[in-house]
Design an enzyme around this catalytic site. Structure first.
Site, PDB file in Angstrom:
ATOM      1  N   ASP A  64       0.799  -1.228   0.000  1.00 47.12           N
ATOM      2  CA  ASP A  64       0.000   0.000   0.000  1.00 47.12           C
ATOM      3  C   ASP A  64       0.832   1.279   0.000  1.00 47.12           C
ATOM      4  OD1 ASP A  64       1.030  -0.320   2.522  1.00 47.12           O
ATOM      5  OD2 ASP A  64      -0.873  -0.352   3.582  1.00 47.12           O
ATOM      6  N   HIS A  65       2.100   1.172   0.374  1.00 52.01           N
ATOM      7  CA  HIS A  65       2.933   2.382   0.482  1.00 52.01           C
ATOM      8  C   HIS A  65       3.637   2.711  -0.843  1.00 52.01           C
ATOM      9  CE1 HIS A  65       2.351   1.912   4.784  1.00 52.01           C
ATOM     10  NE2 HIS A  65       3.080   2.978   5.037  1.00 52.01           N
ATOM     11  N   ASP A 119       3.932  -1.387  11.344  1.00 53.73           N
ATOM     12  CA  ASP A 119       3.507  -0.038  10.990  1.00 53.73           C
ATOM     13  C   ASP A 119       2.943   0.588  12.252  1.00 53.73           C
ATOM     14  OD1 ASP A 119       2.763   1.643   8.279  1.00 53.73           O
ATOM     15  OD2 ASP A 119       1.480   2.106   9.991  1.00 53.73           O
ATOM     16  N   ARG A 379      -0.159  12.772  10.217  1.00 55.36           N
ATOM     17  CA  ARG A 379       1.177  13.342  10.496  1.00 55.36           C
ATOM     18  C   ARG A 379       1.425  14.548   9.616  1.00 55.36           C
ATOM     19  NH1 ARG A 379       4.017   7.504  11.125  1.00 55.36           N
ATOM     20  NH2 ARG A 379       3.494   7.362  13.326  1.00 55.36           N
ATOM     21  N   SER A 533       6.892   7.105  12.947  1.00 53.16           N
ATOM     22  CA  SER A 533       6.822   5.832  12.217  1.00 53.16           C
ATOM     23  C   SER A 533       7.597   4.712  12.909  1.00 53.16           C
ATOM     24  CB  SER A 533       7.379   6.073  10.824  1.00 53.16           C
ATOM     25  OG  SER A 533       8.069   4.957  10.359  1.00 53.16           O
ATOM     26  N   ARG A 535       9.361   2.557  11.283  1.00 53.00           N
ATOM     27  CA  ARG A 535      10.372   2.065  10.334  1.00 53.00           C
ATOM     28  C   ARG A 535      11.676   1.698  11.023  1.00 53.00           C
ATOM     29  NH1 ARG A 535      10.098   7.947   7.506  1.00 53.00           N
ATOM     30  NH2 ARG A 535       7.953   7.245   7.549  1.00 53.00           N
TER      31      ARG A 535
HETATM   32  C1  MIC Z   1       4.218   6.222   8.221  1.00 50.55           C
HETATM   33  O1  MIC Z   1       3.056   6.594   8.301  1.00 50.55           O
HETATM   34  O2  MIC Z   1       5.183   6.931   8.551  1.00 50.55           O
HETATM   35  C2  MIC Z   1       4.486   4.827   7.712  1.00 50.55           C
HETATM   36  C3  MIC Z   1       5.144   4.971   6.399  1.00 50.55           C
HETATM   37  O3  MIC Z   1       3.284   4.141   7.542  1.00 50.55           O
HETATM   38  C4  MIC Z   1       5.378   4.138   8.736  1.00 50.55           C
HETATM   39  C5  MIC Z   1       6.007   2.899   8.307  1.00 50.55           C
HETATM   40  C6  MIC Z   1       7.149   3.076   7.367  1.00 50.55           C
HETATM   41  O4  MIC Z   1       7.956   3.986   7.505  1.00 50.55           O
HETATM   42  O5  MIC Z   1       7.252   2.239   6.485  1.00 50.55           O
HETATM   43  C7  MIC Z   1       4.723   3.899  10.103  1.00 50.55           C
HETATM   44  O6  MIC Z   1       3.849   4.641  10.481  1.00 50.55           O
HETATM   45  O7  MIC Z   1       5.178   3.020  10.850  1.00 50.55           O
HETATM   46 FE1  SF4 Z   2       0.018   4.767   5.080  1.00 50.70          FE
HETATM   47 FE2  SF4 Z   2       1.373   5.427   7.290  1.00 50.70          FE
HETATM   48 FE3  SF4 Z   2      -0.049   7.238   5.948  1.00 50.70          FE
HETATM   49 FE4  SF4 Z   2      -1.289   5.367   7.285  1.00 50.70          FE
HETATM   50  S1  SF4 Z   2       0.012   6.947   8.164  1.00 50.70           S
HETATM   51  S2  SF4 Z   2      -1.764   6.057   5.225  1.00 50.70           S
HETATM   52  S3  SF4 Z   2       0.070   3.622   7.002  1.00 50.70           S
HETATM   53  S4  SF4 Z   2       1.756   6.165   5.214  1.00 50.70           S
END
Ligand code: MIC
Ligand code: SF4
Length: 640
Positions: A64-65, A119, A379, A533, A535
């Site tokens: 999805d990313h 995630d 965010r 995140s 990550r």
């Molecule tokens: C995000 O919203 O920052 C992400 C991308 O979903 C991350 C995960 C990632 O960095 O792959 C998260 O929230 O954990």
């Molecule tokens: Fe995707 Fe992370 Fe954004 Fe949710 S917050 S939509 S999981 S990138």
């Protein structure tokens, strides 16, 4: 003893330790989820564990990313993930099938179960009465291998909801209100458990908006009881058999109580650059808006988008605004198509995007220079949109629509009488975007693209650590600062050497080369280092660059665990004032590292200033072993 819902689920899954706040517990994990940006690293690590099949009840690998395919990297990762899922018995959710949290809520979440996801917004399924927790990919890989998940037993906060929401006020405003009151650090070490008569006024997707963004409070998780609304949701998804009624015992004791009368909540908006920088929409005479984005795992449900369509009906977006809409799942998209919502949106001037995270993770739709963007996301960290100087605001779908129509930040209450959205009795259930594992998985060949490189290894911990302070940072540094995402960098997530060239890119682009030249060193930071995140790349890439320890005033939960997993010492100042005396470029030295780690207290010599200070490691025996071995993967390799 009368128990909270959180404790009931913890107890039913407890493998080790008394669940007393602050102590380490080990939990059995029923379900896992991964997404593509963290999934490749998680599965590369799972592969090294030498198992034939996942050991969970259910494991789903979502894409999805990284759906923008401007080179072969992302598509190669998708193919790798699909083949790995088939090989080890996981369900694969194809690109286009939806955002992991929305799809999991629709198709897989079960009240009372535990879910661990790579995630940070995994707590979304707390809206269904699950104990759903975000973690680094390695921890999720270990859970898939049947190992328990170790965490600090949380404090449980009772959020007593009374009343009901006023017209034009949404679940998004409820969580923004909590962020306004508690800040991005207010939830650290806590689970937020929602109770009270206000709960029944909220649907499951509304609850999921709240639990989703509980992550921005720094919370371990957030959870709602499983009640009639949950049963209705599961029945409408054709999953009535998954329903179980669950709630806290009457008179259960909580560690903290927050009272919230839903009637008192008003439309709110988070200003740049932090989700807790919240104020009432009505008090902003905002600048003109360049872009409005509706979607993300926070606000992309059928309810959100049907409301969006109803508000756009017969109206048109302001000529200066680019409005994008990304549905959260194939199910949502299908319903929008069948009901004519898509046509309404198109006629109103909206740009319909793919079913994916999209602009939320900087996969396209970067705003113009110094542009103002209003998003229904969770965010708004600086630079996350892909435009370093963009100003990103967070709000509810009605506020987003009102602003898109007006061209400036606008109060949704200016739109007249709010439309009523009826939740369907039956959702369409086309699971063709889900690929279930074959009967004979062992015959599956795993396909690896050229960009997929092995996970680098760290050598065992040294008895003496010496090096420069390569970077000194302030409070609330996010993992987006440490390891940026976006359409250019995300395709490198499976290639750590290439990815590491972008560590701290927006903070100090010389960091990676300085770190490599110096043979590694230290990072110094303020409070809540590594928030945001999950990550693990924010630990993995610095590990590759030779970072030996991060010395901070405090750490965010998931990032701290990720640092230990990859053999980087997370150290905290015993006297926070010592932070002020350290300069970037200073040489630090720590001797007797093994004994210090065991005792939990280190003396750090500041060789430049000729002084010394003390830091604490606060790791238990299990983490001590991991750090000594140079990370958990090395330990696991020794064991297999
Ligand atoms: C995000 O919203 O920052 C992400 C991308 O979903 C991350 C995960 C990632 O960095 O792959 C998260 O929230 O954990
Ligand atoms: Fe995707 Fe992370 Fe954004 Fe949710 S917050 S939509 S999981 S990138």
């Amino acid at each position: 003893m009368r128990e909270t819902l959180t404790h009931k689920i913890i107890k039913a899954h407890l493998i080790e330790g008394p669940p007393e706040p602050g102590l380490t517990i080990a939990l059995h994990i029923d379900q896992t989820l991964t997404q593509d940006a963290t999934g490749t690293a998680a599965y590369l690590q799972f592969e090294t564990m030498g198992l034939d099949r996942v050991r969970t009840e259910l494991s789903v690998s979502y894409v999805d990313h990284n759906t923008l395919q401007s080179g072969s990297e992302n598509a190669d990762d998708h193919r790798y993930l699909q083949s790995v899922a088939a090989r080890y018995g996981m369900i694969f959710s194809k690109p286009g099938n939806g955002i992991c949290h929305q799809v999991h809520l629709e198709r897989f979440g079960v009240p009372g179960k535990t879910l661990l996801g790579s995630d940070s917004h995994t707590p979304t399924c707390g809206g269904l009465g699950m104990l759903a927790i975000g973690a680094g990919g390695q921890d999720v890989a270990c859970a898939m291998a049947g190992m328990p998940f170790y965490m600090t037993a949380p404090l449980v906060v009772k959020v007593q909801l009374t009343g009901e929401l006023q017209p034009w006020v949404t679940a998004k405003d409820v969580i923004l209100e909590l962020l306004r009151r508690l800040t991005v650090r207010g939830g650290v070490g806590k689970v937020f458990e929602y109770t009270g008569p206000g709960v029944e006024t909220l649907t499951v997707p509304e609850r999921a908006t709240i639990t989703n963004m509980g992550t921005e409070l720094g919370a371990t998780s957030s959870i709602f009881p499983s009640d009639e609304a949950t049963e209705r949701w599961l029945r409408a998804q054709g999953r009535e058999d998954d329903f179980r009624q669950l709630k806290a015992d009457q008179g259960a004791e909580y560690d903290e109580v927050i009272e919230l009368d839903l009637w008192d909540v008003e439309p709110l908006i988070a200003l740049p650059h932090s989700p807790d920088n919240v104020m009432p929409v009505g008090e902003i005479t905002g600048p003109p808006v360049d872009q409005v984005c509706i979607g993300s795992c926070t606000n992309s449900s059928f309810q959100d988008l049907a409301l969006t369509a109803a508000l756009l009906e017969g109206r048109h977006v302001d000529p200066g605004v680019s409005l994008t809409i990304s549905p959260g799942s194939r199910q949502v998209l299908e319903m929008m198509a069948e009901r004519g919502d898509l046509a309404t949106m198109v006629k109103a001037g909206a740009r319909i995007l793919e079913v994916a995270c999209g602009p939320c993770i900087g996969m396209g739709q970067a705003p113009p220079t110094r542009g103002v963007t209003l998003r229904t996301f969770n965010r708004n960290f600086e630079g996350r949109t892909g435009t370093p100087d963009a100003l990103c605001y967070l709000c509810s779908p009605p506020t987003a629509v009102a602003s898109a129509l007006d061209g400036c930040v606008a109060d949704p209450r200016t739109l007249g009488v709010p439309p009523q959205i009826r939740m369907p009795d039956r959702f369409p259930r086309d699971d063709s975007g889900l690929i279930f594992p074959p009967e004979k998985p062992s015959r599956v060949v795993i396909i690896r693209g050229p960009n997929i490189k092995p996970i680098p290894q760290r050598e065992p911990l040294h008895e003496t650590l010496e090096g420069q302070v390569l970077l000194k940072l302030g409070d609330n540094v996010t993992t987006d600062h440490i390891m940026p995402a976006g359409s250019k960098i995300l395709p490198l997530r499976s290639n750590i050497p290439a990815l590491s060239e972008h560590v701290f890119e927006a903070v100090d682009p010389s960091f990676p080369s300085r770190a490599l030249e110096a043979g590694g060193g230290f990072i110094v930071a303020g409070e809540n280092y590594g928030q945001g995140s999950s990550r693990e790349h924010a630990a993995l890439a610095p590990m590759y660059l030779g970072i030996k320890a991060v010395i901070a005033k405090s750490f965010a939960r998931i990032h701290r665990a990720n640092l230990v997993n990859f053999g980087i010492l997370p150290l905290t100042f015993e006297a926070p004032a010592d932070y002020d005396d350290i300069q970037q470029g200073t040489t630090l030295k720590m001797e007797d590292v093994f004994a210090s780690l065991h005792s939990g207290s280190f003396t750090v010599q500041d060789k430049t200033a000729g002084s010394a200070f003390t830091v604490a490691s606060e790791v238990n025996r299990r983490k001590e072993k991991m750090l000594l071995a140079g990370g958990r993967l090395n330990l696991l390799r020794e064991q297999t």
